[in-house]
Structures are given as structure tokens and as C-alpha cells.
Design a protein around this motif. Structure first.
Motif, mmCIF file in Angstrom:
data_model
loop_
_atom_site.group_PDB
_atom_site.id
_atom_site.type_symbol
_atom_site.label_atom_id
_atom_site.label_comp_id
_atom_site.label_asym_id
_atom_site.label_seq_id
_atom_site.Cartn_x
_atom_site.Cartn_y
_atom_site.Cartn_z
ATOM 1 N N GLN A 284 16.173 -43.801 -83.187
ATOM 2 C CA GLN A 284 16.067 -42.384 -82.413
ATOM 3 C C GLN A 284 16.445 -41.558 -83.621
ATOM 4 O OE1 GLN A 284 18.261 -41.677 -79.013
ATOM 5 N NE2 GLN A 284 16.864 -40.085 -78.508
ATOM 6 N N VAL A 285 15.601 -40.413 -83.575
ATOM 7 C CA VAL A 285 16.004 -39.059 -84.295
ATOM 8 C C VAL A 285 16.369 -38.301 -83.323
ATOM 9 C CG1 VAL A 285 15.321 -37.405 -85.651
ATOM 10 C CG2 VAL A 285 14.425 -39.458 -86.068
ATOM 11 N N ILE A 286 18.080 -37.636 -83.520
ATOM 12 C CA ILE A 286 18.418 -36.618 -82.573
ATOM 13 C C ILE A 286 18.888 -35.422 -83.498
ATOM 14 C CG2 ILE A 286 20.312 -36.239 -81.144
ATOM 15 C CD1 ILE A 286 20.352 -39.436 -80.948
ATOM 16 N N GLY A 287 18.595 -34.383 -82.821
ATOM 17 C CA GLY A 287 18.723 -33.094 -83.558
ATOM 18 C C GLY A 287 19.368 -32.006 -82.842
ATOM 19 N N THR A 288 19.871 -31.245 -83.413
ATOM 20 C CA THR A 288 20.763 -30.097 -82.700
ATOM 21 C C THR A 288 20.183 -28.678 -83.098
ATOM 22 O OG1 THR A 288 22.662 -30.013 -84.013
ATOM 23 C CG2 THR A 288 22.798 -31.390 -82.259
ATOM 24 N N GLY A 289 20.150 -27.671 -82.707
ATOM 25 C CA GLY A 289 19.716 -26.298 -83.082
ATOM 26 C C GLY A 289 18.515 -26.241 -83.080
ATOM 27 N N GLU A 290 18.095 -26.089 -84.406
ATOM 28 C CA GLU A 290 16.510 -25.782 -84.752
ATOM 29 C C GLU A 290 15.802 -26.976 -84.658
ATOM 30 O OE1 GLU A 290 14.006 -24.339 -88.653
ATOM 31 O OE2 GLU A 290 15.675 -23.283 -87.960
ATOM 32 N N ALA A 291 16.256 -28.068 -85.194
ATOM 33 C CA ALA A 291 15.547 -29.379 -85.329
ATOM 34 C C ALA A 291 15.355 -29.859 -84.118
ATOM 35 C CB ALA A 291 16.632 -30.619 -86.038
ATOM 36 N N ALA A 292 16.222 -29.641 -82.828
ATOM 37 C CA ALA A 292 16.288 -30.081 -81.600
ATOM 38 C C ALA A 292 14.990 -29.290 -80.867
ATOM 39 C CB ALA A 292 17.459 -29.918 -80.811
ATOM 40 N N SER A 293 14.759 -28.030 -81.175
ATOM 41 C CA SER A 293 13.675 -27.546 -80.417
ATOM 42 C C SER A 293 12.279 -27.811 -81.050
ATOM 43 C CB SER A 293 13.841 -26.087 -80.446
ATOM 44 O OG SER A 293 14.125 -25.453 -81.833
ATOM 45 N N ALA A 294 12.174 -28.439 -82.025
ATOM 46 C CA ALA A 294 10.899 -28.644 -82.526
ATOM 47 C C ALA A 294 10.129 -29.460 -81.686
ATOM 48 C CB ALA A 294 10.968 -29.266 -84.074
ATOM 49 N N SER A 295 8.723 -29.211 -81.467
ATOM 50 C CA SER A 295 8.131 -29.809 -80.516
ATOM 51 C C SER A 295 7.142 -31.042 -81.163
ATOM 52 C CB SER A 295 7.009 -28.540 -79.877
ATOM 53 O OG SER A 295 6.246 -28.211 -80.788
ATOM 54 N N GLU A 296 7.003 -31.130 -82.544
ATOM 55 C CA GLU A 296 6.103 -31.927 -83.022
ATOM 56 C C GLU A 296 6.961 -33.207 -83.524
ATOM 57 O OE1 GLU A 296 6.365 -30.850 -87.926
ATOM 58 O OE2 GLU A 296 5.713 -29.366 -86.373
ATOM 59 N N PRO A 297 6.315 -34.480 -83.606
ATOM 60 C CA PRO A 297 7.104 -35.673 -83.569
ATOM 61 C C PRO A 297 7.771 -35.680 -85.158
ATOM 62 C CG PRO A 297 4.800 -36.255 -83.494
ATOM 63 C CD PRO A 297 4.984 -34.873 -83.341
ATOM 64 N N ALA A 298 8.669 -36.579 -85.400
ATOM 65 C CA ALA A 298 9.204 -36.664 -86.567
ATOM 66 C C ALA A 298 8.597 -37.726 -87.301
ATOM 67 C CB ALA A 298 10.559 -36.926 -86.662
ATOM 68 N N SER A 299 8.429 -37.647 -88.700
ATOM 69 C CA SER A 299 7.954 -39.038 -89.368
ATOM 70 C C SER A 299 9.331 -39.690 -89.907
ATOM 71 C CB SER A 299 7.099 -38.192 -90.581
ATOM 72 O OG SER A 299 6.669 -39.434 -91.371
ATOM 73 N N VAL A 300 9.246 -41.083 -89.895
ATOM 74 C CA VAL A 300 10.406 -41.847 -90.048
ATOM 75 C C VAL A 300 9.722 -42.763 -91.340
ATOM 76 C CG1 VAL A 300 12.226 -43.544 -89.654
ATOM 77 C CG2 VAL A 300 11.647 -41.668 -88.203
ATOM 78 N N LEU A 301 10.297 -42.708 -92.430
ATOM 79 C CA LEU A 301 10.104 -43.834 -93.558
ATOM 80 C C LEU A 301 10.847 -44.742 -93.649
ATOM 81 C CD1 LEU A 301 7.454 -44.036 -95.345
ATOM 82 C CD2 LEU A 301 8.479 -42.474 -97.134
ATOM 83 N N LEU A 302 10.752 -45.914 -93.766
ATOM 84 C CA LEU A 302 11.742 -46.889 -94.444
ATOM 85 C C LEU A 302 11.148 -47.284 -95.855
ATOM 86 C CD1 LEU A 302 13.189 -49.732 -92.785
ATOM 87 C CD2 LEU A 302 11.942 -50.289 -94.710
ATOM 88 N N GLU A 303 12.093 -46.802 -96.913
ATOM 89 C CA GLU A 303 11.685 -47.066 -98.063
ATOM 90 C C GLU A 303 12.373 -48.344 -98.822
ATOM 91 O OE1 GLU A 303 12.663 -43.590 -100.092
ATOM 92 O OE2 GLU A 303 10.668 -42.763 -99.801
ATOM 93 N N ARG A 304 11.843 -49.098 -99.645
ATOM 94 C CA ARG A 304 12.598 -50.351 -100.453
ATOM 95 C C ARG A 304 12.217 -50.073 -101.831
ATOM 96 N NH1 ARG A 304 13.831 -54.461 -97.453
ATOM 97 N NH2 ARG A 304 12.953 -54.449 -95.272
ATOM 98 N N PRO A 305 13.136 -50.224 -102.733
ATOM 99 C CA PRO A 305 12.965 -50.265 -104.183
ATOM 100 C C PRO A 305 11.892 -50.996 -104.818
ATOM 101 C CG PRO A 305 15.222 -51.055 -103.682
ATOM 102 C CD PRO A 305 14.591 -50.748 -102.506
ATOM 103 N N ASP A 306 11.785 -52.270 -104.300
ATOM 104 C CA ASP A 306 10.665 -53.235 -104.654
ATOM 105 C C ASP A 306 9.623 -53.367 -103.878
ATOM 106 O OD1 ASP A 306 11.999 -54.312 -102.639
ATOM 107 O OD2 ASP A 306 12.490 -56.160 -103.596
#
Length: 153
Positions: A89-111
Motif C-alpha cells: 500500500q502506498v500512503i501519502g500525506t498532504g499533496e501526495a494524499a490528494s492525488a486522484s491518479e493511481p501510483a505506479s510501483v516498480l520492483l527493481e532487481r539488479p540482475d
């Protein structure tokens, strides 16, 4: 070997396209251009694997799910890893919390290639087929982002 000799050897290695993959070359360029790493990198707030007694804890069918929490500038990324399933879950406060668009979550690996997910209206996301190893998360939405330090799942 002095610094100039070392830099010359590194330059030769990077110039040899067969010695360094393009993926690693791109990652190296990004690392050298990231000047404000301490200001931008999220802090690990909680890792259940670091709790006292975590190594001996177990539940039905094996170990309890591992939980991690990262925070930066009023943003929090909560993660639960249970086998090869990652819930977050992505939780934001202030400006981030009021954003209406979905967040993009990227799980990166070095290899390996990255895995991505979009959050729902509540900021929740799910990734499946997550194998153990070194990872980091990059969360982006509108004008803000959160990048976690590398952790081992």
C-alpha cells in the motif's frame, strides 16, 4: 596502481560492449548522475525480519509473512511478502494524499527485469511471482516519487 591508471582500466572495460551489458551500463550511468541520493532515498522504517525472535517465529505452514515499511517526505510504502506474493500500500500525506491518479510501483532487481503494478483507489497493489533476492521499490505518482534502499527478500 594510481587513480589515473584505474580510471583508464575502467574506461576500457566500459567501452568493451561484450564485457558490460547495456542494462548494467545504464544503471551505472544513473548511479553517477544521482547526486542527491541521501535526500531522495526513502528510509527503512520497519522490517519484521529484524525483530527479536523473528528467526524462530513460525505460523501454520511455515514462517509468518515479512513486513517492511519505508518512508520519505510524508509518503509511506507498506509491504507484506508471503511466499511469492507481495501485497503493498502506498500512503501519502498532504499533496501526495490528494492525488486522484493511481501510483505506479516498480520492483527493481539488479540482475533481472522489473515488475510493475498500479495502485487502486486505496493505494493498494499486488505482485505475484516475486522470488527472493535483492530488490528495491520505486513509487511514482504525479510530481512525487519514493525510492527505497536495496533490501533482500
Amino acid at each position: 596502481m594510481n587513480d589515473d591508471e584505474l580510471m583508464a582500466l575502467l574506461g576500457e572495460a566500459v567501452a568493451d560492449e561484450t564485457a558490460v551489458s547495456e542494462r548494467r551500463r545504464t544503471a551505472a550511468r544513473a548511479a553517477f548522475t544521482w547526486r542527491s541520493v541521501d535526500a531522495e532515498l526513502a528510509e527503512l522504517l520497519h522490517d519484521s525480519a529484524l525483530e527479536a525472535g523473528a528467526a524462530v517465529r513460525s505460523g501454520p505452514g511455515g514462517a509468518e509473512p515479512r513486513t517492511l515499511s519505508f518512508g520519505h517526505s510524508g509518503l509511506t510504502l507498506e509491504i507484506e511478502v508471503d511466499g511469492e506474493v507481495l501485497l503493498g500500500q502506498v500512503i501519502g500525506t498532504g499533496e501526495a494524499a490528494s492525488a486522484s491518479e493511481p501510483a505506479s510501483v516498480l520492483l527493481e532487481r539488479p540482475d533481472a527485469d522489473a515488475q510493475s503494478a498500479e495502485t487502486d483507489a486505496g493505494g493498494f497493489f499486488r505482485l505475484e511471482g516475486v522470488r527472493s533476492g535483492t530488490v528495491r521499490f520505486v513509487v511514482e505518482q504525479g510530481g512525487w516519487s519514493l525510492t527505497t534502499p536495496w533490501v533482500t527478500l
